[in-house]
Write a protein that holds these residues in place. Structure first.
Motif, PDB file in Angstrom:
ATOM      1  N   PHE A  43     -46.673  10.074 -25.810  1.00  0.00           N
ATOM      2  CA  PHE A  43     -45.345  10.643 -25.592  1.00  0.00           C
ATOM      3  C   PHE A  43     -44.362   9.651 -24.991  1.00  0.00           C
ATOM      4  CE2 PHE A  43     -48.184  14.350 -25.568  1.00  0.00           C
ATOM      5  CZ  PHE A  43     -47.644  15.025 -26.649  1.00  0.00           C
ATOM      6  N   LEU A  44     -44.773   8.394 -24.891  1.00  0.00           N
ATOM      7  CA  LEU A  44     -43.884   7.381 -24.317  1.00  0.00           C
ATOM      8  C   LEU A  44     -42.606   7.221 -25.145  1.00  0.00           C
ATOM      9  CD1 LEU A  44     -43.288   5.188 -22.233  1.00  0.00           C
ATOM     10  CD2 LEU A  44     -44.676   3.608 -23.603  1.00  0.00           C
ATOM     11  N   GLU A  45     -42.746   7.152 -26.443  1.00  0.00           N
ATOM     12  CA  GLU A  45     -41.575   6.944 -27.297  1.00  0.00           C
ATOM     13  C   GLU A  45     -40.576   8.101 -27.215  1.00  0.00           C
ATOM     14  OE1 GLU A  45     -39.635   4.084 -28.893  1.00  0.00           O
ATOM     15  OE2 GLU A  45     -41.714   3.836 -28.324  1.00  0.00           O
ATOM     16  N   PRO A  46     -41.028   9.355 -27.264  1.00  0.00           N
ATOM     17  CA  PRO A  46     -40.062  10.453 -27.096  1.00  0.00           C
ATOM     18  C   PRO A  46     -39.336  10.418 -25.744  1.00  0.00           C
ATOM     19  CG  PRO A  46     -42.079  11.298 -28.050  1.00  0.00           C
ATOM     20  CD  PRO A  46     -42.344   9.859 -27.658  1.00  0.00           C
ATOM     21  N   PHE A  47     -40.007   9.978 -24.699  1.00  0.00           N
ATOM     22  CA  PHE A  47     -39.332   9.877 -23.403  1.00  0.00           C
ATOM     23  C   PHE A  47     -38.295   8.757 -23.401  1.00  0.00           C
ATOM     24  CE2 PHE A  47     -43.166  12.123 -21.601  1.00  0.00           C
ATOM     25  CZ  PHE A  47     -42.478  13.260 -21.223  1.00  0.00           C
ATOM     26  N   ARG A  48     -38.591   7.647 -24.082  1.00  0.00           N
ATOM     27  CA  ARG A  48     -37.588   6.579 -24.179  1.00  0.00           C
ATOM     28  C   ARG A  48     -36.392   7.042 -24.992  1.00  0.00           C
ATOM     29  NH1 ARG A  48     -35.295   3.863 -27.627  1.00  0.00           N
ATOM     30  NH2 ARG A  48     -36.902   4.244 -29.151  1.00  0.00           N
ATOM     31  N   ILE A  49     -36.646   7.785 -26.044  1.00  0.00           N
ATOM     32  CA  ILE A  49     -35.556   8.328 -26.857  1.00  0.00           C
ATOM     33  C   ILE A  49     -34.705   9.289 -26.018  1.00  0.00           C
ATOM     34  CG2 ILE A  49     -35.041   9.846 -28.821  1.00  0.00           C
ATOM     35  CD1 ILE A  49     -37.532   8.497 -30.208  1.00  0.00           C
ATOM     36  N   ALA A  50     -35.352  10.117 -25.216  1.00  0.00           N
ATOM     37  CA  ALA A  50     -34.614  11.029 -24.333  1.00  0.00           C
ATOM     38  C   ALA A  50     -33.774  10.245 -23.330  1.00  0.00           C
ATOM     39  CB  ALA A  50     -35.580  11.954 -23.603  1.00  0.00           C
ATOM     40  N   LEU A  51     -34.302   9.141 -22.830  1.00  0.00           N
ATOM     41  CA  LEU A  51     -33.546   8.294 -21.912  1.00  0.00           C
ATOM     42  C   LEU A  51     -32.332   7.700 -22.616  1.00  0.00           C
ATOM     43  CD1 LEU A  51     -33.260   7.038 -19.108  1.00  0.00           C
ATOM     44  CD2 LEU A  51     -34.852   5.235 -19.828  1.00  0.00           C
ATOM     45  N   ASP A  52     -32.519   7.209 -23.832  1.00  0.00           N
ATOM     46  CA  ASP A  52     -31.393   6.676 -24.612  1.00  0.00           C
ATOM     47  C   ASP A  52     -30.311   7.736 -24.814  1.00  0.00           C
ATOM     48  OD1 ASP A  52     -32.633   4.207 -24.973  1.00  0.00           O
ATOM     49  OD2 ASP A  52     -33.274   4.626 -27.035  1.00  0.00           O
ATOM     50  N   GLN A  53     -30.727   8.930 -25.228  1.00  0.00           N
ATOM     51  CA  GLN A  53     -29.763   9.998 -25.482  1.00  0.00           C
ATOM     52  C   GLN A  53     -28.996  10.367 -24.216  1.00  0.00           C
ATOM     53  OE1 GLN A  53     -32.412  12.952 -27.066  1.00  0.00           O
ATOM     54  NE2 GLN A  53     -32.043  12.315 -29.182  1.00  0.00           N
ATOM     55  N   THR A  54     -29.700  10.440 -23.105  1.00  0.00           N
ATOM     56  CA  THR A  54     -29.055  10.816 -21.857  1.00  0.00           C
ATOM     57  C   THR A  54     -28.096   9.731 -21.386  1.00  0.00           C
ATOM     58  OG1 THR A  54     -31.024  12.084 -21.271  1.00  0.00           O
ATOM     59  CG2 THR A  54     -29.458  11.652 -19.519  1.00  0.00           C
ATOM     60  N   MET A  55     -28.492   8.479 -21.513  1.00  0.00           N
ATOM     61  CA  MET A  55     -27.604   7.384 -21.126  1.00  0.00           C
ATOM     62  C   MET A  55     -26.309   7.434 -21.938  1.00  0.00           C
ATOM     63  SD  MET A  55     -28.626   5.362 -18.701  1.00  0.00           S
ATOM     64  CE  MET A  55     -27.801   3.807 -19.017  1.00  0.00           C
ATOM     65  N   LYS A  56     -26.438   7.698 -23.224  1.00  0.00           N
ATOM     66  CA  LYS A  56     -25.259   7.703 -24.097  1.00  0.00           C
ATOM     67  C   LYS A  56     -24.378   8.935 -23.898  1.00  0.00           C
ATOM     68  CE  LYS A  56     -27.427   4.635 -27.362  1.00  0.00           C
ATOM     69  NZ  LYS A  56     -28.219   4.486 -28.559  1.00  0.00           N
ATOM     70  N   SER A  57     -24.928   9.986 -23.326  1.00  0.00           N
ATOM     71  CA  SER A  57     -24.091  11.159 -23.074  1.00  0.00           C
ATOM     72  C   SER A  57     -23.587  11.206 -21.635  1.00  0.00           C
ATOM     73  CB  SER A  57     -24.847  12.447 -23.416  1.00  0.00           C
ATOM     74  OG  SER A  57     -25.987  12.593 -22.609  1.00  0.00           O
ATOM     75  N   TYR A  58     -24.348  10.674 -20.691  1.00  0.00           N
ATOM     76  CA  TYR A  58     -23.927  10.698 -19.287  1.00  0.00           C
ATOM     77  C   TYR A  58     -22.853   9.648 -19.004  1.00  0.00           C
ATOM     78  CZ  TYR A  58     -24.037  10.302 -14.213  1.00  0.00           C
ATOM     79  OH  TYR A  58     -23.669  10.241 -12.893  1.00  0.00           O
ATOM     80  N   PHE A  59     -23.053   8.449 -19.537  1.00  0.00           N
ATOM     81  CA  PHE A  59     -22.074   7.380 -19.350  1.00  0.00           C
ATOM     82  C   PHE A  59     -21.049   7.432 -20.484  1.00  0.00           C
ATOM     83  CE2 PHE A  59     -25.486   5.802 -16.724  1.00  0.00           C
ATOM     84  CZ  PHE A  59     -24.820   5.244 -15.651  1.00  0.00           C
ATOM     85  N   ALA A  60     -19.789   7.290 -20.129  1.00  0.00           N
ATOM     86  CA  ALA A  60     -18.729   7.230 -21.135  1.00  0.00           C
ATOM     87  C   ALA A  60     -18.869   5.918 -21.916  1.00  0.00           C
ATOM     88  CB  ALA A  60     -17.360   7.309 -20.464  1.00  0.00           C
ATOM     89  N   SER A  61     -18.210   5.821 -23.054  1.00  0.00           N
ATOM     90  CA  SER A  61     -18.352   4.627 -23.889  1.00  0.00           C
ATOM     91  C   SER A  61     -17.904   3.351 -23.183  1.00  0.00           C
ATOM     92  CB  SER A  61     -17.590   4.796 -25.201  1.00  0.00           C
ATOM     93  OG  SER A  61     -16.214   4.990 -24.939  1.00  0.00           O
ATOM     94  N   ASP A  62     -17.016   3.487 -22.177  1.00  0.00           N
ATOM     95  CA  ASP A  62     -16.571   2.306 -21.435  1.00  0.00           C
ATOM     96  C   ASP A  62     -17.476   1.972 -20.251  1.00  0.00           C
ATOM     97  OD1 ASP A  62     -15.952   4.274 -19.596  1.00  0.00           O
ATOM     98  OD2 ASP A  62     -13.811   3.789 -19.490  1.00  0.00           O
ATOM     99  N   GLY A  63     -18.544   2.748 -20.041  1.00  0.00           N
ATOM    100  CA  GLY A  63     -19.479   2.486 -18.945  1.00  0.00           C
ATOM    101  C   GLY A  63     -19.217   3.296 -17.698  1.00  0.00           C
TER     102      GLY A  63
END
Length: 169
Positions: A43-63
């Motif tokens: 399940f490591l890969e699904p957790f990394r994908i969840a981290l990617d998704q959360t980073m891209k939604s929590y942080f605005a495109s300008d950081g």
């Protein structure tokens, strides 16, 4: 299982900083299990994908974020730590897996720093910035590795000299 269930069941978790902490926990557990069980890291890969998704939604495109610096840098610290653990376990370069938005957060961090002591104090806004609270060293250390902005290592060096253990305002 609770971490995994939360990330699968509650979409809003991936839209705020909670998802970063949940995904980080899942990465840590997956790596620990993977070192001892043949399928422990399935399940490591699904957790990394969840981290990617959360980073891209929590942080605005300008950081930037819509929360204060305490939340932003605390979340960034957990995310970067999760990526660092993943990269080490998978033997891939950290730079190859960290989303660009994490590196762009340097602009937000440097814009929000105030000129008052101690170094690393932030401009108070929202509910994530209090007088005397410093930018987290953990987020700055990994960010210095990822960014070529000279402000980050300079800030890290200064913050390390001013942070007191167990500091509370």
């Amino acid at each position: 299982p609770w971490i995994q269930q939360t990330l699968m069941r509650h979409a809003y978790v991936r839209g705020n900083n909670q998802g970063i902490f949940f995904a980080f926990g899942g990465i840590v557990v997956s790596i620990a299990l993977g070192k001892h069980w043949p399928y422990g890291s399935d399940f490591l890969e699904p957790f990394r994908i969840a981290l990617d998704q959360t980073m891209k939604s929590y942080f605005a495109s300008d950081g930037g974020t819509y929360e204060g610096m305490g939340y932003a840098t605390g979340s960034l610290q957990q995310a970067l730590a999760g990526y660092a653990l993943y990269a080490r376990y998978r033997d891939v370069p950290l730079e190859s897996i960290v989303p660009d938005v994490a590196v762009r957060s340097v602009d937000y961090i440097t814009a929000m720093l105030s000129t008052k002591s101690p170094l690393g104090s932030v401009i108070k806004h929202s509910d994530g910035g209090r007088e005397g609270i410093c930018v987290t060293q953990g987020s700055l250390g990994l960010l210095a590795r990822l960014s070529d902005d000279p402000a980050v290592p300079a800030l890290l060096a200064g913050v390390k000299n001013h942070v007191r253990p167990n500091y509370s305002p």
